[in-house]
Design a protein around this motif. Structure first.
Motif, mmCIF file in Angstrom:
data_model
loop_
_atom_site.group_PDB
_atom_site.id
_atom_site.type_symbol
_atom_site.label_atom_id
_atom_site.label_comp_id
_atom_site.label_asym_id
_atom_site.label_seq_id
_atom_site.Cartn_x
_atom_site.Cartn_y
_atom_site.Cartn_z
ATOM 1 N N ASP A 117 0.884 -1.157 0.000
ATOM 2 C CA ASP A 117 0.000 0.000 0.000
ATOM 3 C C ASP A 117 0.926 1.212 0.000
ATOM 4 O O ASP A 117 1.340 1.691 1.067
ATOM 5 N N PRO A 118 1.290 1.711 -1.182
ATOM 6 C CA PRO A 118 2.267 2.806 -1.254
ATOM 7 C C PRO A 118 1.809 4.067 -0.527
ATOM 8 O O PRO A 118 2.629 4.780 0.045
ATOM 9 N N GLN A 119 0.518 4.332 -0.526
ATOM 10 C CA GLN A 119 0.015 5.553 0.118
ATOM 11 C C GLN A 119 0.255 5.509 1.618
ATOM 12 O O GLN A 119 0.633 6.516 2.235
ATOM 13 N N ALA A 120 0.071 4.344 2.224
ATOM 14 C CA ALA A 120 0.284 4.202 3.658
ATOM 15 C C ALA A 120 1.738 3.920 4.007
ATOM 16 O O ALA A 120 2.133 4.029 5.168
ATOM 17 N N GLY A 121 2.543 3.539 3.002
ATOM 18 C CA GLY A 121 3.925 3.167 3.265
ATOM 19 C C GLY A 121 4.026 1.853 4.026
ATOM 20 O O GLY A 121 4.841 1.712 4.937
ATOM 21 N N ILE A 134 -4.605 -22.389 2.175
ATOM 22 C CA ILE A 134 -5.936 -22.767 2.648
ATOM 23 C C ILE A 134 -6.147 -22.329 4.094
ATOM 24 O O ILE A 134 -7.271 -22.058 4.526
ATOM 25 N N GLY A 135 -5.051 -22.205 4.844
ATOM 26 C CA GLY A 135 -5.143 -21.762 6.233
ATOM 27 C C GLY A 135 -5.362 -20.278 6.382
ATOM 28 O O GLY A 135 -5.747 -19.805 7.457
ATOM 29 N N GLY A 136 -5.091 -19.493 5.319
ATOM 30 C CA GLY A 136 -5.354 -18.062 5.355
ATOM 31 C C GLY A 136 -4.152 -17.171 5.571
ATOM 32 O O GLY A 136 -4.280 -16.084 6.126
ATOM 33 N N VAL A 137 -2.969 -17.594 5.092
ATOM 34 C CA VAL A 137 -1.786 -16.768 5.313
ATOM 35 C C VAL A 137 -1.899 -15.407 4.628
ATOM 36 O O VAL A 137 -1.419 -14.398 5.159
ATOM 37 N N THR A 138 -2.554 -15.348 3.473
ATOM 38 C CA THR A 138 -2.698 -14.049 2.813
ATOM 39 C C THR A 138 -3.672 -13.150 3.594
ATOM 40 O O THR A 138 -3.463 -11.939 3.692
ATOM 41 N N ASP A 139 -4.710 -13.737 4.162
ATOM 42 C CA ASP A 139 -5.637 -12.955 4.992
ATOM 43 C C ASP A 139 -4.920 -12.390 6.213
ATOM 44 O O ASP A 139 -5.146 -11.235 6.600
ATOM 45 N N SER A 140 -4.047 -13.198 6.815
ATOM 46 C CA SER A 140 -3.290 -12.738 7.984
ATOM 47 C C SER A 140 -2.357 -11.592 7.614
ATOM 48 O O SER A 140 -2.182 -10.646 8.398
ATOM 49 N N THR A 141 -1.765 -11.674 6.433
ATOM 50 C CA THR A 141 -0.869 -10.610 5.975
ATOM 51 C C THR A 141 -1.623 -9.307 5.797
ATOM 52 O O THR A 141 -1.176 -8.233 6.231
ATOM 53 N N ILE A 142 -2.776 -9.380 5.164
ATOM 54 C CA ILE A 142 -3.589 -8.184 4.936
ATOM 55 C C ILE A 142 -4.009 -7.566 6.265
ATOM 56 O O ILE A 142 -3.931 -6.342 6.463
ATOM 57 N N ALA A 143 -4.440 -8.404 7.205
ATOM 58 C CA ALA A 143 -4.859 -7.900 8.519
ATOM 59 C C ALA A 143 -3.704 -7.222 9.247
ATOM 60 O O ALA A 143 -3.883 -6.169 9.881
ATOM 61 N N ALA A 144 -2.503 -7.807 9.156
ATOM 62 C CA ALA A 144 -1.343 -7.207 9.811
ATOM 63 C C ALA A 144 -0.972 -5.881 9.160
ATOM 64 O O ALA A 144 -0.555 -4.938 9.848
ATOM 65 N N MET A 145 -1.122 -5.782 7.845
ATOM 66 C CA MET A 145 -0.862 -4.519 7.157
ATOM 67 C C MET A 145 -1.858 -3.454 7.584
ATOM 68 O O MET A 145 -1.500 -2.288 7.772
ATOM 69 N N MET A 147 -3.227 -3.150 10.431
ATOM 70 C CA MET A 147 -2.843 -2.687 11.772
ATOM 71 C C MET A 147 -1.788 -1.589 11.702
ATOM 72 O O MET A 147 -1.645 -0.792 12.636
ATOM 73 N N LEU A 148 -1.064 -1.521 10.591
ATOM 74 C CA LEU A 148 -0.047 -0.482 10.399
ATOM 75 C C LEU A 148 -0.580 0.711 9.605
ATOM 76 O O LEU A 148 0.176 1.630 9.290
ATOM 77 N N GLY A 149 -1.866 0.673 9.264
ATOM 78 C CA GLY A 149 -2.471 1.808 8.573
ATOM 79 C C GLY A 149 -2.795 1.583 7.116
ATOM 80 O O GLY A 149 -3.308 2.492 6.446
ATOM 81 N N ALA A 150 -2.521 0.401 6.580
ATOM 82 C CA ALA A 150 -2.879 0.109 5.193
ATOM 83 C C ALA A 150 -4.396 -0.041 5.072
ATOM 84 O O ALA A 150 -5.085 -0.347 6.052
ATOM 85 N N GLN A 151 -4.902 0.164 3.880
ATOM 86 C CA GLN A 151 -6.310 -0.073 3.579
ATOM 87 C C GLN A 151 -6.387 -1.115 2.478
ATOM 88 O O GLN A 151 -5.730 -0.987 1.435
ATOM 89 N N ARG A 152 -7.205 -2.138 2.690
ATOM 90 C CA ARG A 152 -7.192 -3.244 1.735
ATOM 91 C C ARG A 152 -7.653 -2.846 0.347
ATOM 92 O O ARG A 152 -7.254 -3.477 -0.638
ATOM 93 N N ASP A 153 -8.459 -1.798 0.229
ATOM 94 C CA ASP A 153 -8.867 -1.383 -1.114
ATOM 95 C C ASP A 153 -7.750 -0.646 -1.852
ATOM 96 O O ASP A 153 -7.877 -0.358 -3.045
ATOM 97 N N ARG A 154 -6.653 -0.357 -1.133
ATOM 98 C CA ARG A 154 -5.480 0.252 -1.789
ATOM 99 C C ARG A 154 -4.336 -0.744 -1.953
ATOM 100 O O ARG A 154 -3.357 -0.458 -2.655
ATOM 101 N N ALA A 210 -8.512 -11.974 -3.951
ATOM 102 C CA ALA A 210 -9.683 -11.251 -4.450
ATOM 103 C C ALA A 210 -10.838 -11.347 -3.462
ATOM 104 O O ALA A 210 -11.563 -10.359 -3.229
ATOM 105 N N SER A 211 -11.018 -12.514 -2.856
ATOM 106 C CA SER A 211 -12.097 -12.702 -1.888
ATOM 107 C C SER A 211 -11.893 -11.839 -0.650
ATOM 108 O O SER A 211 -12.859 -11.488 0.035
ATOM 109 N N ALA A 212 -10.632 -11.507 -0.367
ATOM 110 C CA ALA A 212 -10.314 -10.655 0.792
ATOM 111 C C ALA A 212 -10.458 -9.170 0.472
ATOM 112 O O ALA A 212 -10.209 -8.333 1.336
ATOM 113 N N GLY A 213 -10.810 -8.848 -0.766
ATOM 114 C CA GLY A 213 -11.013 -7.454 -1.127
ATOM 115 C C GLY A 213 -9.832 -6.774 -1.779
ATOM 116 O O GLY A 213 -9.809 -5.551 -1.915
ATOM 117 N N ILE A 214 -8.832 -7.559 -2.197
ATOM 118 C CA ILE A 214 -7.684 -6.973 -2.887
ATOM 119 C C ILE A 214 -8.045 -6.793 -4.363
ATOM 120 O O ILE A 214 -8.311 -7.758 -5.078
#
Length: 255
Positions: A117-121, A134-145, A147-154, A210-214
């Motif tokens: 998310d370049p806007q949030a850095g 299948i366990g959701g590692v990409t979902d966990s990554t998005i959630a952790a991002m 927490m640092l101010g990223a927005q999933r639509d960006r 895509a299902s996570a909103g990316i």
């Protein structure tokens, strides 16, 4: 292998320093020939260290490389500073908002996924083998991002070199595990020989993103198994009866 380092980049990640590296351009020899960056391999430690230095300099010179002790989990960790190699967290994704850090994911058929998310850095990197995917590692990554101010639509994401469907044979039990999670997952499998199927890991990971909103997801479409000159592959090494295999690295950082 004396060729220059291969640095595959994704347009979706824009100007963020990043690269999906292959096996070309390193100093390792024998079955690890090329840019083997895996400290867990049987390669010489000095060669692995030099290869990691070369990889870092090819993407973000002077940065501090941070990698994990990958365990095929869905766990993501937030990185604020480097740590000693022996203290690497057991996890499969890492995120940061700190300039000068270079996040690294090692693979040898699993899918490396880089996020920004370049806007949030804020950036992230994930190791998505079938278990982590299948366990959701990409979902966990998005959630952790987030927490640092990223927005999933960006957030933009890119999936690097991994084993392709034509090279990835699995059995009925594997298919049933995915279909038990979601019957629609059957679309990621093509018919194979009796009792077997061909699994499209790259497409499944893209679906999870895509299902996570990316909204921006780029697939590089590079098959690690089929291209022995450019990539390491655990499955290819196993099929050849080789006792060990090299690992390539995917990198993303903030300048």
């Amino acid at each position: 292998m004396s060729a220059a380092i291969d640095v595959h980049r994704a347009s979706a990640l824009g100007d963020i320093p990043h690269g999906f590296l292959g096996r070309r351009g390193g100093v390792s020899q024998g079955m690890h020939a090329g840019l083997n960056v895996g400290p867990g391999s049987d390669d010489e430690a000095e060669a692995v260290a030099e290869n990691r230095r070369r990889a870092r300099e090819a993407v973000l010179p002077g940065a501090r490389l941070v990698t994990l002790y990958q365990v095929h989990s869905a766990d993501a960790v937030t990185i604020v500073e480097p740590f000693e190699e022996r203290l690497r967290p057991r996890a499969d994704a890492l995120v940061t908002d700190r300039p000068g850090l270079l996040l690294g994911i090692l693979t040898a058929d699993c899918a490396p996924v880089l996020f920004a998310d370049p806007q949030a850095g804020v950036i992230g990197a994930a190791h998505a083998g079938w278990k982590g995917a299948i366990g959701g590692v990409t979902d966990s990554t998005i959630a952790a991002m987030e927490m640092l101010g990223a927005q999933r639509d960006r957030i933009a994401a890119a999936i690097g070199p991994c084993i392709a469907r034509a090279s990835y044979e699995v059995d009925d039990g594997f298919l049933q595990r995915f279909c038990a999670e979601d019957p629609e997952n059957e679309r990621f499998f093509a018919a194979g020989r009796p009792g077997h199927h061909q699994f499209d890991l790259e497409a499944y990971v893209a679906h999870r993103l895509a299902s996570a909103g990316i909204r921006q997801v780029e697939l590089l479409g590079l098959d690690t198994y089929a291209d022995a000159d450019r990539f390491f592959s655990y499955r290819r090494a196993t099929h050849r009866g080789e006792p060990d295999y090299g690992r390539q690295i995917s990198l993303i950082g903030l300048a």
